[in-house]
Write a protein that holds these residues in place. Structure first.
Motif, short mmCIF file in Angstrom:
data_model
loop_
_atom_site.label_atom_id
_atom_site.label_comp_id
_atom_site.label_asym_id
_atom_site.label_seq_id
_atom_site.Cartn_x
_atom_site.Cartn_y
_atom_site.Cartn_z
N TYR A 74 0.83 -1.20 0.00
CA TYR A 74 0.00 0.00 0.00
C TYR A 74 0.87 1.26 0.00
CZ TYR A 74 -4.06 -2.95 0.80
OH TYR A 74 -5.05 -3.89 0.66
N GLY A 75 2.02 1.18 0.65
CA GLY A 75 2.94 2.33 0.65
C GLY A 75 3.48 2.61 -0.73
N LEU A 76 3.81 1.55 -1.47
CA LEU A 76 4.27 1.73 -2.85
C LEU A 76 3.20 2.42 -3.69
CD1 LEU A 76 6.25 1.22 -5.20
CD2 LEU A 76 5.12 -1.00 -5.51
N ALA A 77 1.97 1.97 -3.55
CA ALA A 77 0.88 2.59 -4.31
C ALA A 77 0.75 4.07 -3.95
CB ALA A 77 -0.43 1.86 -4.04
N ALA A 78 0.85 4.41 -2.68
CA ALA A 78 0.75 5.81 -2.25
C ALA A 78 1.86 6.66 -2.88
CB ALA A 78 0.80 5.92 -0.73
N VAL A 79 3.08 6.14 -2.86
CA VAL A 79 4.21 6.87 -3.44
C VAL A 79 4.04 7.04 -4.95
CG1 VAL A 79 6.70 6.73 -3.90
CG2 VAL A 79 5.82 6.24 -1.61
N VAL A 80 3.59 6.00 -5.62
CA VAL A 80 3.39 6.08 -7.07
C VAL A 80 2.32 7.11 -7.40
CG1 VAL A 80 2.54 4.81 -9.09
CG2 VAL A 80 4.25 3.78 -7.60
N TYR A 81 1.20 7.08 -6.66
CA TYR A 81 0.14 8.06 -6.93
C TYR A 81 0.64 9.49 -6.70
CZ TYR A 81 -3.39 4.44 -7.47
OH TYR A 81 -4.11 3.36 -7.91
N LEU A 82 1.41 9.69 -5.65
CA LEU A 82 1.94 11.03 -5.39
C LEU A 82 2.91 11.47 -6.50
CD1 LEU A 82 2.59 11.04 -1.55
CD2 LEU A 82 0.93 12.41 -2.81
N LEU A 83 3.84 10.59 -6.86
CA LEU A 83 4.82 10.95 -7.89
C LEU A 83 4.16 11.19 -9.24
CD1 LEU A 83 7.79 8.54 -7.07
CD2 LEU A 83 7.68 11.01 -6.71
N VAL A 84 3.33 10.27 -9.66
CA VAL A 84 2.67 10.41 -10.97
C VAL A 84 1.71 11.59 -10.96
CG1 VAL A 84 1.10 9.30 -12.60
CG2 VAL A 84 2.97 7.99 -11.60
N GLY A 85 0.90 11.70 -9.92
CA GLY A 85 -0.08 12.79 -9.85
C GLY A 85 0.56 14.16 -9.86
N HIS A 86 1.60 14.34 -9.07
CA HIS A 86 2.25 15.65 -9.02
C HIS A 86 3.09 15.92 -10.28
CE1 HIS A 86 1.09 17.20 -5.08
NE2 HIS A 86 0.85 15.94 -4.84
N THR A 87 3.64 14.88 -10.88
CA THR A 87 4.36 15.08 -12.15
C THR A 87 3.39 15.53 -13.24
OG1 THR A 87 6.01 13.41 -11.55
CG2 THR A 87 5.78 13.93 -13.89
N VAL A 88 2.25 14.86 -13.33
CA VAL A 88 1.25 15.24 -14.33
C VAL A 88 0.72 16.65 -14.01
CG1 VAL A 88 -1.08 14.72 -15.19
CG2 VAL A 88 0.59 12.88 -14.89
N ALA A 89 0.48 16.95 -12.76
CA ALA A 89 -0.01 18.27 -12.38
C ALA A 89 0.99 19.36 -12.77
CB ALA A 89 -0.27 18.32 -10.87
N ASN A 90 2.26 19.12 -12.55
CA ASN A 90 3.28 20.10 -12.92
C ASN A 90 3.37 20.27 -14.44
OD1 ASN A 90 3.98 20.75 -10.30
ND2 ASN A 90 5.53 19.15 -10.19
N ARG A 91 3.22 19.20 -15.19
CA ARG A 91 3.23 19.28 -16.66
C ARG A 91 2.04 20.07 -17.16
NH1 ARG A 91 8.12 17.65 -18.73
NH2 ARG A 91 8.76 15.78 -17.65
N VAL A 92 0.88 19.84 -16.55
CA VAL A 92 -0.34 20.55 -16.97
C VAL A 92 -0.22 22.04 -16.69
CG1 VAL A 92 -2.81 20.83 -16.43
CG2 VAL A 92 -1.85 18.55 -16.78
N ARG A 93 0.41 22.38 -15.57
CA ARG A 93 0.56 23.80 -15.20
C ARG A 93 1.46 24.56 -16.16
NH1 ARG A 93 1.58 22.46 -9.03
NH2 ARG A 93 -0.56 21.98 -8.42
N ARG A 94 2.36 23.89 -16.84
CA ARG A 94 3.31 24.57 -17.72
C ARG A 94 2.63 25.04 -18.93
NH1 ARG A 94 8.83 21.07 -17.38
NH2 ARG A 94 9.00 21.16 -15.16
#
Length: 94
Positions: A74-94
């Protein structure tokens, strides 16, 4: 509304969704480790939600101790969601 403002809002929404998903997973890890009452409706909701969110990773590891499998999967899933979600969010903001 300008395009920049809309993409900024979209990025914030994506990041917030990723944060909520990770929060549910971490909350389930804590409830599991603290031996929360599984008969409680809130605990059942969090467990079911976390199981659905981490369906791809919750049995990925085969540690001997159950707590280690829960924390790793479950910890791996949490880290993946945070990394992917924030990476996508930063790309969208650009």
């Amino acid at each position: 509304m300008t395009t920049h403002r809309r993409t900024g809002q979209a990025g914030r929404i994506i990041a917030a969704v990723a944060d909520v998903m990770a929060f549910i997973l971490v909350l389930w890890i804590l409830m599991y480790l603290l031996d929360a009452n599984r008969g409680n409706a809130l605990v059942q909701f969090v467990q079911d939600s976390a199981h659905w969110l981490a369906g791809w990773s919750h049995d990925l590891f085969t540690f001997d101790q159950d707590w280690a499998r829960v924390v790793a999967g479950y910890g791996l899933a949490a880290v993946v969601y945070l990394l992917v979600g924030h990476t996508v969010a930063n790309r969208v903001r650009r």
